[in-house]
Write an enzyme that holds these catalytic residues in place. Structure first.
Site, mmCIF file in Angstrom:
data_model
loop_
_atom_site.group_PDB
_atom_site.id
_atom_site.type_symbol
_atom_site.label_atom_id
_atom_site.label_comp_id
_atom_site.label_asym_id
_atom_site.label_seq_id
_atom_site.Cartn_x
_atom_site.Cartn_y
_atom_site.Cartn_z
ATOM 1 C CB SER A 99 -0.944 -0.034 1.201
ATOM 2 O OG SER A 99 -1.947 0.960 1.096
ATOM 3 N NE ARG A 113 -8.620 2.459 10.537
ATOM 4 C CZ ARG A 113 -7.498 1.978 10.052
ATOM 5 N NH1 ARG A 113 -6.879 2.616 9.081
ATOM 6 N NH2 ARG A 113 -6.977 0.870 10.528
ATOM 7 C CG ASP A 163 -6.730 -3.772 -3.389
ATOM 8 O OD1 ASP A 163 -7.531 -2.848 -3.147
ATOM 9 O OD2 ASP A 163 -5.512 -3.710 -3.121
ATOM 10 C CG HIS A 198 -5.831 -2.156 0.180
ATOM 11 N ND1 HIS A 198 -4.868 -2.229 -0.813
ATOM 12 C CD2 HIS A 198 -5.316 -1.338 1.141
ATOM 13 C CE1 HIS A 198 -3.829 -1.497 -0.468
ATOM 14 N NE2 HIS A 198 -4.062 -0.949 0.708
ATOM 15 C CG ASP A 199 -7.385 -4.327 5.458
ATOM 16 O OD1 ASP A 199 -6.589 -3.428 5.122
ATOM 17 O OD2 ASP A 199 -8.227 -4.180 6.372
#
Length: 388
Positions: free
Chosen positions: A163, A235, A329, A359-360
């Protein structure tokens, strides 16, 4: 105390359990204009630098990560290591062979100079706050280059990041190709896209619109009175992009949070509770100004800027490289990672990690990341051999 390498330049310090260290790297000139004075970098190490200095590995964290790549939570480390299981004796990054270094990024809030650090120009030693300058990814890499000099490391056997860390890893291989032998970029991009900037824009606005933000000068506020609500909203937005639509729907769907009624009863859906949880975790360990500056830094990312375009910049990479994407992702898509792999001269075909976690996945799929590391480093991990 700042760490100082031996006169010989052979840096042999290394605690197998990590342990945060600090180094003064001097002034850092900034790409946009000006400089940061008397910069301090926080970092952790595992293993020992070899006499020839040929075993150093640089690990670069993502947006809200830090130098604590592996290990338990504890004093100075609000969360456990974000890549637990990859670093240590017999693991993929075997600390009996590799000297692993993980710095906290310039502009962060876990020990390296950032907006919450004392401003050297302030007679009272007040935090930078709103006066902290705009940073680019190249500025951050320049700070890491200076840290490399302080540590007495001539070349990195491997530079790896995911990332935002992948952005820095890629810039490392372009800015200092003679100092990077191998490169691993995970779930990243060669240049921030309009879609990524759009998602970031909403997060930046959420923080700046918080009534307690005060233009970034909120460090004198009473406990609990900072821009926590805005950071929490940011967040929530970000975390939604970090996971895949399929996973969120399968995991939560329209389920209500246990014991709550979201249908007119003032309660929450389960997915809302999930996002609340991650927002509350972040606001207890991260600085809103750092979140702003680092997000802006990610928006600045474009390896082709001033280099004749992305293709020309990628063509400068001489490291033996591997690029990995996460199949689900939706933030840094497989297509964007494929562009990086296609543009680097000595690069294996794009590796796509099949994962439902979006993505994680580059943080969750530790075993798959480990397999790619083993392939790139050219030797199996001891614990992997034992498993067979």
């Amino acid at each position: 105390m700042p760490a100082t390498p031996p006169a010989s330049g052979a840096w042999r310090a290394g605690d197998p359990a990590g342990g945060r260290r600090f180094a003064r790297i001097g002034d850092v000139s900034l790409e946009r204009a000006g400089r940061l004075e008397n910069v301090e970098m926080a970092y952790e190490t595992w293993g020992t630098l070899s006499p020839s200095g040929d075993n150093a590995v640089l690990v670069l964290h993502a947006l809200t990560g830090d130098s604590h790549v592996t290990g338990d939570a504890g004093p100075g480390h609000p969360t456990p290591g974000w890549w637990n299981g990859l670093i240590g004796p017999g693991r993929e990054l075997d600390t009996d062979r590799w000297f692993v270094v993980a710095p906290n990024v310039l502009g962060g809030c876990q020990g390296s100079t950032g907006p919450s650090s004392p401003d050297p120009s302030s007679p009272e030693g007040r935090p930078y706050g709103s006066r902290f300058p705009y940073l680019t990814v190249r500025d951050q890499v320049n700070a890491e280059l200076a840290l490399t000099e302080v540590l007495g490391i001539d070349n990195w056997a491997l530079v790896v990041g995911g990332s935002m860390g992948g952005m820095r890893a890629l810039e490392w291989a372009i800015m200092a190709p003679d100092r990077v032998e191998r490169l691993l970029v995970l779930a990243s991009t060669a240049a921030a896209t309009g879609d990524q900037i759009a998602w970031c824009s909403a997060q930046l606005m959420a923080i700046r619109c918080d009534a307690n933000f005060n233009g970034g000068d909120y460090y004198d506020a009473a406990p609990g009175q900072g821009p926590h609500n805005g950071l929490g909203v940011a967040r929530r937005i970000a975390h939604t992009t970090y996971r895949s639509e399929a996973e969120i729907n399968l995991r939560f769907g329209r389920l209500p949070q246990q014991g709550e009624n979201p249908l007119g009863g003032g309660g929450r859906f389960a997915v809302e509770s999930y996002l609340d949880h991650h927002a509350n975790k972040l606001t207890h360990r991260f600085d809103a100004n750092s979140y702003l500056r680092l997000t802006e830094t990610m928006n600045s990312h474009d390896v082709g800027r001033g280099r004749g375009g992305v293709a020309a910049a990628l063509g400068r990479v001489t490291a033996r490289s591997a690029i990995a994407a996460i199949s689900s992702d939706r933030l840094y898509t497989p297509e964007q990672n494929a562009e990086i792999a296609a543009g680097i001269p000595d690069c294996a075909p794009l590796r796509v990690i099949d994962s439902p976690y979006g993505h994680d996945g580059f943080l969750v799929e530790v075993e798959r990341v480990g397999e790619i590391l083993v392939d790139l480093l050219g030797e199996p991990a001891q614990h992997a051999l034992a498993a067979h």
